[in-house]
Design an enzyme around this catalytic site. Sequence first.
Site, PDB file in Angstrom:
ATOM      1  N   SER A 162       5.365 -68.391   7.350  1.00  0.00           N
ATOM      2  CA  SER A 162       3.979 -68.512   7.837  1.00  0.00           C
ATOM      3  C   SER A 162       3.526 -69.966   7.827  1.00  0.00           C
ATOM      4  O   SER A 162       3.990 -70.779   7.029  1.00  0.00           O
ATOM      5  CB  SER A 162       3.026 -67.693   6.959  1.00  0.00           C
ATOM      6  OG  SER A 162       3.401 -66.344   6.913  1.00  0.00           O
TER       7      SER A 162
HETATM    8  N1  SAH Z   1       5.754 -64.347   3.471  1.00  0.00           N
HETATM    9  C1  SAH Z   1       6.815 -64.905   4.287  1.00  0.00           C
HETATM   10  C2  SAH Z   1       6.532 -64.713   5.769  1.00  0.00           C
HETATM   11  C3  SAH Z   1       7.499 -63.791   6.302  1.00  0.00           C
HETATM   12  S1  SAH Z   1       7.335 -63.177   7.938  1.00  0.00           S
HETATM   13  C4  SAH Z   1       7.084 -66.342   3.955  1.00  0.00           C
HETATM   14  O1  SAH Z   1       6.328 -66.943   3.189  1.00  0.00           O
HETATM   15  O2  SAH Z   1       8.090 -66.883   4.441  1.00  0.00           O
HETATM   16  C5  SAH Z   1       7.169 -61.454   7.588  1.00  0.00           C
HETATM   17  C6  SAH Z   1       8.263 -60.813   6.799  1.00  0.00           C
HETATM   18  O3  SAH Z   1       7.927 -59.442   6.649  1.00  0.00           O
HETATM   19  C7  SAH Z   1       9.654 -60.829   7.465  1.00  0.00           C
HETATM   20  O4  SAH Z   1      10.573 -61.381   6.586  1.00  0.00           O
HETATM   21  C8  SAH Z   1       9.942 -59.357   7.736  1.00  0.00           C
HETATM   22  O5  SAH Z   1      11.320 -59.017   7.647  1.00  0.00           O
HETATM   23  C9  SAH Z   1       9.108 -58.679   6.659  1.00  0.00           C
HETATM   24  N2  SAH Z   1       8.742 -57.286   6.925  1.00  0.00           N
HETATM   25  C10 SAH Z   1       8.361 -56.706   8.096  1.00  0.00           C
HETATM   26  N3  SAH Z   1       8.084 -55.395   7.919  1.00  0.00           N
HETATM   27  C11 SAH Z   1       8.292 -55.134   6.579  1.00  0.00           C
HETATM   28  C12 SAH Z   1       8.201 -53.954   5.772  1.00  0.00           C
HETATM   29  N4  SAH Z   1       7.838 -52.760   6.261  1.00  0.00           N
HETATM   30  N5  SAH Z   1       8.501 -54.061   4.465  1.00  0.00           N
HETATM   31  C13 SAH Z   1       8.870 -55.238   3.913  1.00  0.00           C
HETATM   32  N6  SAH Z   1       9.001 -56.374   4.631  1.00  0.00           N
HETATM   33  C14 SAH Z   1       8.706 -56.340   5.952  1.00  0.00           C
END
Ligand code: SAH
Length: 224
Positions: free
Chosen positions: A70
């Site tokens: 993000s």
């Molecule tokens: N918080 C992260 C941003 C990640 S983007 C950071 O600081 O880098 C969103 C993430 O959510 C992705 O890695 C994706 O694989 C995960 N995601 C999507 N749906 C999900 C679910 N149902 N359960 C757990 N993770 C999920």
Amino acid sequence: MNLQAHPDDLPRHQGQRRQLVELLQSKGISDERVLEAIGLIPRHLFLDSSFEAFAYKDAAFPIRASQTISQPYTVAFQSQMLALPPGSKVLEIGTGSGYQAAVLFAMGYKVYSIERQKELFDFSQRILLPLGVNITQRLGDGYKGMESFAPYEGILVTAAAPDIPKALLSQLSIGGKLLIPVGPEGEEQVMHRIVRKSEKEFERQSLGNFRFVPMLEKVAKGNL
Ligand code: SAH
């Protein structure tokens, strides 16, 4: 909270972080614990080293498994909107690179984080451990929350959900806050803050538009 110095975190990175902190302040982030945490966590270690030059720009960036880390402003905004005392339990949905989880840890929270992609679950652990970021991670489906450690004073969702998952509401403590971008995939979503007022009452507030990768159901195929 005891962060470890990292040999690849150099004075120039620390300087770039100070500039990023000033930029976030100019964009309206004022919570001292958030700013301090962003100043401490070496974001460049969460990107592949060839992209290091982008690490301290205020932009989202691609990571593995077609996901994104993000934008620092978004991380700071969600963290600021939690506004909980240090020591509170915070559950993150979507560990991704692990950066948001590290920021929450540096703010003094007890952090739990779920990721559905095995590759990112492994990658984030490899980065967080040597930094001394001590959190509880699970490979699983964030739609179900993490029942075993509930209730949480804060739940922070970092993927866009089509609507608000019931399990997450039920795992909030009374007075607890859920921050979640809600809306269709591929468009902008509206950040919601939901406060649990009592067993059955929830108060909902909209906090502006953001853009996230989608929250998908179940652990990704090939990961089990
Ligand atoms: N918080 C992260 C941003 C990640 S983007 C950071 O600081 O880098 C969103 C993430 O959510 C992705 O890695 C994706 O694989 C995960 N995601 C999507 N749906 C999900 C679910 N149902 N359960 C757990 N993770 C999920």
